[in-house]
Scaffold this motif. Structure first.
Motif, PDB file in Angstrom:
ATOM      1  N   LYS A 202     -38.298 -16.635 -33.222  1.00  0.00           N
ATOM      2  CA  LYS A 202     -38.515 -17.710 -32.323  1.00  0.00           C
ATOM      3  C   LYS A 202     -37.691 -18.620 -33.254  1.00  0.00           C
ATOM      4  N   ARG A 203     -37.322 -20.001 -32.598  1.00  0.00           N
ATOM      5  CA  ARG A 203     -36.314 -21.034 -33.446  1.00  0.00           C
ATOM      6  C   ARG A 203     -37.538 -21.773 -32.377  1.00  0.00           C
ATOM      7  N   THR A 204     -37.988 -22.786 -33.863  1.00  0.00           N
ATOM      8  CA  THR A 204     -38.292 -24.540 -33.038  1.00  0.00           C
ATOM      9  C   THR A 204     -37.585 -25.842 -33.798  1.00  0.00           C
ATOM     10  N   ALA A 205     -36.975 -26.101 -33.155  1.00  0.00           N
ATOM     11  CA  ALA A 205     -36.697 -27.738 -33.775  1.00  0.00           C
ATOM     12  C   ALA A 205     -37.023 -28.289 -34.920  1.00  0.00           C
ATOM     13  N   LYS A 206     -37.069 -29.417 -35.555  1.00  0.00           N
ATOM     14  CA  LYS A 206     -37.485 -29.845 -36.267  1.00  0.00           C
ATOM     15  C   LYS A 206     -37.932 -31.310 -35.157  1.00  0.00           C
ATOM     16  N   GLU A 207     -38.630 -31.632 -35.667  1.00  0.00           N
ATOM     17  CA  GLU A 207     -39.319 -33.728 -35.386  1.00  0.00           C
ATOM     18  C   GLU A 207     -37.562 -34.310 -35.107  1.00  0.00           C
ATOM     19  N   GLY A 208     -38.047 -34.548 -33.682  1.00  0.00           N
ATOM     20  CA  GLY A 208     -37.381 -35.484 -32.413  1.00  0.00           C
ATOM     21  C   GLY A 208     -36.016 -34.937 -32.327  1.00  0.00           C
ATOM     22  N   GLU A 209     -35.918 -33.639 -32.884  1.00  0.00           N
ATOM     23  CA  GLU A 209     -34.688 -32.945 -31.969  1.00  0.00           C
ATOM     24  C   GLU A 209     -34.987 -31.394 -30.448  1.00  0.00           C
ATOM     25  N   PHE A 210     -33.986 -31.697 -30.150  1.00  0.00           N
ATOM     26  CA  PHE A 210     -34.328 -30.484 -29.129  1.00  0.00           C
ATOM     27  C   PHE A 210     -34.135 -29.389 -29.246  1.00  0.00           C
ATOM     28  N   ARG A 211     -32.887 -29.837 -30.171  1.00  0.00           N
ATOM     29  CA  ARG A 211     -31.901 -28.463 -30.289  1.00  0.00           C
ATOM     30  C   ARG A 211     -32.376 -27.150 -31.661  1.00  0.00           C
ATOM     31  N   SER A 212     -32.870 -26.017 -31.180  1.00  0.00           N
ATOM     32  CA  SER A 212     -32.968 -25.719 -32.386  1.00  0.00           C
ATOM     33  C   SER A 212     -32.643 -24.582 -33.351  1.00  0.00           C
ATOM     34  N   ASN A 213     -31.270 -25.080 -32.954  1.00  0.00           N
ATOM     35  CA  ASN A 213     -31.105 -23.845 -33.822  1.00  0.00           C
ATOM     36  C   ASN A 213     -30.901 -24.090 -35.795  1.00  0.00           C
ATOM     37  N   ILE A 214     -30.559 -23.491 -36.030  1.00  0.00           N
ATOM     38  CA  ILE A 214     -30.853 -23.033 -37.482  1.00  0.00           C
ATOM     39  C   ILE A 214     -30.165 -23.914 -37.983  1.00  0.00           C
ATOM     40  N   HIS A 215     -29.067 -24.181 -38.186  1.00  0.00           N
ATOM     41  CA  HIS A 215     -27.423 -25.292 -38.991  1.00  0.00           C
ATOM     42  C   HIS A 215     -28.368 -26.430 -38.684  1.00  0.00           C
ATOM     43  N   ARG A 216     -29.295 -27.183 -37.622  1.00  0.00           N
ATOM     44  CA  ARG A 216     -29.340 -28.393 -36.729  1.00  0.00           C
ATOM     45  C   ARG A 216     -30.834 -28.432 -37.182  1.00  0.00           C
ATOM     46  N   GLY A 217     -31.537 -27.769 -38.755  1.00  0.00           N
ATOM     47  CA  GLY A 217     -32.456 -27.770 -39.247  1.00  0.00           C
ATOM     48  C   GLY A 217     -33.823 -27.920 -38.771  1.00  0.00           C
ATOM     49  N   GLY A 218     -33.527 -25.987 -37.346  1.00  0.00           N
ATOM     50  CA  GLY A 218     -34.792 -25.765 -36.598  1.00  0.00           C
ATOM     51  C   GLY A 218     -35.247 -24.429 -37.821  1.00  0.00           C
ATOM     52  N   THR A 219     -36.289 -23.867 -37.496  1.00  0.00           N
ATOM     53  CA  THR A 219     -37.703 -22.647 -38.195  1.00  0.00           C
ATOM     54  C   THR A 219     -37.001 -21.406 -37.156  1.00  0.00           C
ATOM     55  N   ALA A 220     -37.310 -20.342 -38.738  1.00  0.00           N
ATOM     56  CA  ALA A 220     -37.254 -19.323 -37.998  1.00  0.00           C
ATOM     57  C   ALA A 220     -38.439 -18.587 -37.915  1.00  0.00           C
TER      58      ALA A 220
END
Length: 310
Positions: A202-220
């Motif tokens: 499961k990937r979760t977007a960082k605070e203030g971001e709706f894209r959950s991609n790990i390259h966009r700072g998301g966590t897994a």
């Protein structure tokens, strides 16, 4: 087997892990930059050359084709197929998956859950297009974007109209999709190999971001899929004709919705989140395909091909 990982960058995590996994299982493994391969086409004698050498001694390839070289990379994979070399993914399926619109159309025809999606050529029908996907907020995606690049969340109809018109003005092709608010900035990546799910996160977007991609700072983090999610991932891979892929899904009130089927999914995020050797699963799949090929064609290893020095 002699396995070739088709990759333009040897140092990438995914490329390194595939080489390690292949060698650990006793295979010879080389990295070949597919963008520098060239083909020979003649009656009954197709060939591929790389750095001045004929590389027809390859038994199997693992395509890691970047979005910027999809056409050429798929052509190289297709040439290997013509030469009866096993590929972790068929060339046609790679091409299909890279066209987001075609991917959505194929999945829709297969009855797989999707966000409501719109596509148009000009800005003249923007109002109806926005209504088609349920109004604002909505998501706007470049057809050629990867890793979350070219994905915009428009909070209002006015903002959506402005962004859509701007993209069209620059000559870009875009998809417009409904925003699934209940997903709350999370999505699921299911890694499918040979018709079964070998890992999921499961990937979760960082605070203030709706894209959950790990390259966009998301966590897994590792996740256990529901029966519906597992079946959806397997069905999506099958409908695209992909045997190694990452199926990205979003939870919704009407079940899992497929966002994308990635033919060259990265291994770093999924291996670190699940602690599983996903690279080995890909090599094991190739071994099974090679065994089937040998059973069908006993002469496969009897006729020793000319060895390259790669």
């Amino acid at each position: 087997m002699k396995i070739a990982v088709l990759s333009t960058v040897k140092s990438l995590y995914s490329t390194r892990r595939l080489v390690e996994a292949a060698e650990k299982r006793g295979h010879e493994c080389v990295v070949i930059d597919h963008s520098k391969c060239y083909v020979g086409i003649q009656q009954g004698k197709p060939s591929i050359h790389y750095k001045g050498q004929d590389i027809s001694d390859i038994d199997a390839v693992i395509p890691r084709i970047g979005a910027s070289v999809t056409f050429y990379g798929s052509a190289i994979v297709r040439q290997f197929e013509v030469m009866d070399v096993i590929s972790a993914n068929p060339s046609q399926a790679i091409t299909r998956s890279r066209d987001k619109l075609r991917c959505m159309q194929i999945l829709s025809g297969a009855g797989i859950g999707l966000p409501i999606t719109g596509f148009a050529r000009t800005a003249s029908d923007v109002d109806d297009l926005i209504s088609m996907v349920g109004g604002a907020p909505l998501v706007i995606k470049l057809l050629e974007g990867t890793q979350g690049i070219g994905v915009v969340l428009a909070e209002t109809k006015k903002a959506a109209s402005s962004v859509i018109e701007a993209f069209y003005g620059l000559g870009n092709n875009i998809l417009i999709q409904e925003y699934i608010k209940e997903a709350k900035g999370t999505d699921i990546r299911a890694f499918v190999v040979g018709g079964k799910v070998v890992g999921a996160m499961k990937r979760t977007a960082k605070e203030g971001e709706f894209r959950s991609n790990i390259h966009r700072g998301g966590t897994a983090e590792i996740i256990k899929l529901t029966k519906s999610e597992r079946e959806t991932a397997i069905a999506a891979a099958a409908s695209m004709g992909l045997t190694v892929c990452g199926v990205d899904m979003m939870p919704s009130d009407r079940g899992p919705l497929v966002l994308e089927v990635n033919s060259s999914p990265g291994l770093e995020g999924i291996e670190k989140a699940t602690k599983k050797d996903i690279a080995a699963e890909i090599i094991i799949y190739l071994e099974k395909q090679f065994d089937l090929k040998k059973a069908a064609k006993p002469e496969v290893r009897k006729k020793k091909k000319k060895e390259s020095n790669l």
